[in-house]
Design an enzyme around this catalytic site. Structure first.
Site, PDB file in Angstrom:
ATOM      1  N   GLU A 430       0.769  -1.274  -0.097  1.00 44.44           N
ATOM      2  CA  GLU A 430      -0.074   0.028   0.152  1.00 44.44           C
ATOM      3  C   GLU A 430       0.824   1.260  -0.183  1.00 44.44           C
ATOM      4  OE1 GLU A 430      -2.512  -3.463   1.222  1.00 44.44           O
ATOM      5  OE2 GLU A 430      -0.664  -2.798   1.954  1.00 44.44           O
ATOM      6  N   ILE A 457      -5.385   0.512   4.700  1.00 46.57           N
ATOM      7  CA  ILE A 457      -4.484   1.749   3.882  1.00 46.57           C
ATOM      8  C   ILE A 457      -3.691   2.240   4.905  1.00 46.57           C
ATOM      9  CG2 ILE A 457      -6.066   3.769   5.500  1.00 46.57           C
ATOM     10  CD1 ILE A 457      -6.086   5.234   2.472  1.00 46.57           C
ATOM     11  N   HIS A 499     -12.389  -5.658   7.640  1.00 49.62           N
ATOM     12  CA  HIS A 499     -12.922  -5.301   5.910  1.00 49.62           C
ATOM     13  C   HIS A 499     -14.007  -4.636   6.293  1.00 49.62           C
ATOM     14  CE1 HIS A 499     -10.975  -9.288   5.462  1.00 49.62           C
ATOM     15  NE2 HIS A 499     -10.808  -8.902   4.311  1.00 49.62           N
TER      16      HIS A 499
END
Length: 709
Positions: A430, A457, A499
């Site tokens: 990422e 992230i 998630h």
């Protein structure tokens, strides 16, 4: 290829012998003279800064003392069409490309006319977009972090060349300069991985002085950068004696030729002495012993080059004249810099963002004959339109390429339509996905990237904060970063703790980025296009529970598809549901401010209070449409701020506090806030998930309380 590799290996052999110089060098005498002048200029600057600590150490700085030879060898061979990412000790690189001591001193002293930042950032942190000079985008001093944006530059060069969008007469390269200690950073490995995976045109120049701050190489690493790079298949390597200008110049010449021939990336490991302080704030005498300082002094690059110049015919008086000239020049430049103006305090807010060309809504939101479309398809069509019209645009991230087209099918068919060069998969990294966009933007490519889930992230936050968010401001507008980062977000249906997270409050604490959060297909299409055209970093949060309108009560997220010209300026809220005039006039209405899934919880709840609830969909969280917020508060006098995030210390609480302060005199009740329970994660079990999150039923109860105040 085999012959060239042998040449590189030969260069490695001849340059690793300590103290060796080449009297048979082909380096022209004028280059040697120029390098000697630059070396003495850099040394005199370091000496002057030390002699004037009271003034020059007001702001922390480092110098290149001991590193001059390798830095000048690298910088003096750069072309105006090249790109560079120096590190904080590289003032000799800056001198070598043609910057003056005066310009560097303006930055040292935080002056208004500092050409890089206007007094906003440290000495040796350049941002340079000037005709006749290599391009140097802004970068932070977080050690090693420049490797990813620099590799992003090389990635963009590769891409633009492959798309026939580059000047075919030039073969630019990227020079990424790093200290050896920084190579242990994980983000450097991500950069190396992508460089060899895509065979990018980049030179990683590693300057190894065997010190971090107070830690030695033996304490910090199991191997040096040259040995470490052997693990990256496809990375050519070279060792250079970085204290010997002749050998450094010849080695760099070979390295640049290799990269300009598009044979792939190369790592150049240059051993150097450290003759100055780590920084003006961490001085060498505090932690280095006399024997260490004496040992490093033996490899001072200046006497070595002086000896070469004498062997090439220069007289002692010629050398002394050059030395005296450098000293006098530095003194005069310092006097000028001392008298330069400081920046005006009122300019402190300039250049947070670059101006966006999208200032008004255009196109048709509901064109004749339009069919309804779900959010995920509206996003797909928007990206399709962008790629069709803008060959400089590309789309990458985890699993967005190939035949899958994203785990939510949000990029389905795009790789087949536009090719693997434009829509492609990345490794699971990422930091690279986010940080590479800074380099892409500086070169002229326009990246759209995706983080697979909001919960993923965090490895990219370092790049988002230190590189993307600060670039426009600290470069005084020279390097805004056009970066569209798509992030599926939110909870529904048992997605579990990794998630389902909501991250907007964390993002909104990062200044210098824009945060967009559409709640329906039409807004998705219009906002995504505006985000692409915005010259600033934009994070687009896309609630995966709204992608297909499968969650009960979210049918309105599916809208008629706008036309291809439709675009919505960022920072403009929209009323998703209006209260009746009767309720407003009678004082029985209330105002709900929300975004994303909150819009649908509020809409379901509003059915129990017919005509009494007005809902504002913020659509963009930064910039915030405060005008619409304040107007709604003053119209209804009772307010709820609704979020999916855990409530404590959230954006919702912050907004409620601002409303309470700015609109206190018109409020008929305390500003109500509603969000998720203050827990560290969303549980997998759907009943536990339901208990944690807001929903229409919970909103209904709270609206009943608010309306009865």
């Amino acid at each position: 290829m085999a012959i060239f590799i042998l040449q590189l290996e030969y260069a490695m052999e001849v340059t690793t012998e300590k103290g060796k110089t080449s009297n048979q060098s082909t380096v022209p005498l004028n280059i040697l003279r120029k390098a000697y002048q630059f070396m003495h200029t850099a040394m005199q600057m370091a000496t002057l800064y030390d002699e004037n600590k009271a003034v020059c150490s007001k702001y922390v700085h480092s110098t290149s003392r001991g590193h001059e030879a390798i830095q000048l060898a690298a910088s003096m061979q750069l072309k105006a069409y090249d790109f560079a990412a120096p590190y904080y000790r590289d003032d000799s690189i800056l001198l070598g490309i043609g910057l003056t001591p005066y310009e560097l001193m303006l930055q040292l002293l935080g002056k208004k006319d500092d050409p890089f930042s206007g007094g906003r950032t440290y000495y040796g942190h350049p941002s340079l977009r000037r005709k006749g000079f290599p391009t140097i985008p802004h970068q932070s001093s977080a050690t090693g972090m420049q490797a990813i944006p620099a590799t992003g530059m090389a990635h963009a060069l590769n891409y633009l060349e492959a798309q026939n969008l580059a000047d075919s007469n030039n073969r630019p390269l990227v020079l990424c300069s790093l200290g050896d200690g920084s190579v242990t950073e994980g983000e450097v490995s991500e950069a190396f991985q992508m460089a060899v995976l895509h065979q990018l045109p980049i030179v990683y120049l590693i300057q190894d002085n065997d010190w971090g701050i107070s830690a030695t190489g033996k304490e910090m690493r199991a191997m040096d950068a040259y040995e470490f790079a052997a693990g990256f298949k496809g990375m050519e390597r070279m060792r250079i004696d970085g204290s010997d200008f002749v050998l450094a110049y010849e080695g760099i010449k070979k390295a640049y030729s290799y990269v300009r021939s598009r044979k792939g990336p190369i790592l150049v490991h240059a051993k150097t002495p450290l003759l100055g302080h780590h920084t003006s704030g961490v001085r060498k005498e505090w932690y280095r012993e006399d024997f260490d300082l004496e040992d490093h002094q033996k490899d001072d690059p200046i006497p070595k080059l002086r000896k070469v110049l004498k062997s090439r015919g220069l007289k002692e008086k010629d050398l002394v004249e050059m030395e005296d000239k450098a000293r006098a020049f530095v003194q005069s430049e310092y006097a000028r810099a001392l008298n330069a103006d400081d920046p005006a305090p009122e300019t402190v807010e300039e250049h947070e963002f670059a101006p966006t060309p999208i200032q008004e809504e255009k196109g048709e939101r509901k064109p004749r004959g339009a069919e309804k479309v779900v959010m995920v398809d509206a996003a797909l069509h928007a990206v399709d339109d962008i790629l069709k019209l803008h060959p400089e645009a590309l789309f990458y991230g985890q699993d967005v390429g190939g035949t899958l087209g994203g785990v939510f099918r949000e990029a389905a068919t795009l790789a087949q339509k536009y090719g693997d060069g434009r829509v492609f998969n990345t490794p699971i990294q990422e930091a690279y996905i986010v940080g590479s966009t800074a380099g892409m933007s500086a070169v002229g490519a326009k990246p759209i990237v995706e983080i697979q889930f909001a919960d993923y992230i965090w490895p990219g936050i370092n790049q988002l904060v230190e590189e993307l968010s600060k670039s426009c401001y600290l470069s005084r507008g020279q390097f805004p970063i056009q970066s569209l980062i798509r992030v599926p977000i939110g909870a529904y249906g048992g997605g579990g703790p990794y998630h389902s997270g909501s991250i907007e409050s964390t993002l909104l604490n990062i200044r210098g980025i824009k945060v967009v959060y559409p709640s329906n297909a039409a807004d998705m299409k219009g906002l995504l296009k505006a985000a692409f055209h915005d010259p600033n970093p934009v994070v687009m949060l896309e609630h995966k529970g709204l992608y297909w309108s499968k969650v009960p009560g979210t049918g309105d997220a599916k809208t008629f598809e706008p036309d291809d010209e439709y675009i919505i300026p960022l920072g403009k809220a929209r009323v998703a549901l209006s209260a009746s005039e009767e309720a407003v006039d009678s004082g029985t209405s209330c105002f709900v401010i929300s975004y994303g899934m909150g819009i649908y919880w509020a809409k379901e709840a509003a059915k129990f209070f017919e005509g009494q609830v007005e809902i504002l969909d913020l659509r963009t969280l930064n910039p915030l449409d405060w005008e619409a917020v304040e107007a709604g508060v003053r119209k209804h006098n009772k307010v709820m701020v609704l979020t999916e995030e855990p409530l404590m210390n959230s954006f919702a609480e912050s907004l409620a506090g601002r409303i309470g302060q700015a609109c206190f005199e018109v409020l008929d009740a305390p500003v109500m806030t509603l969000g998720a329970k203050n827990l560290p994660a969303i549980a997998l079990n759907v009943d536990l998930e339901k208990e944690m999150l807001p929903n229409a039923e919970k909103v209904t109860r709270q609206l009943g309380i608010l309306l009865n105040y």
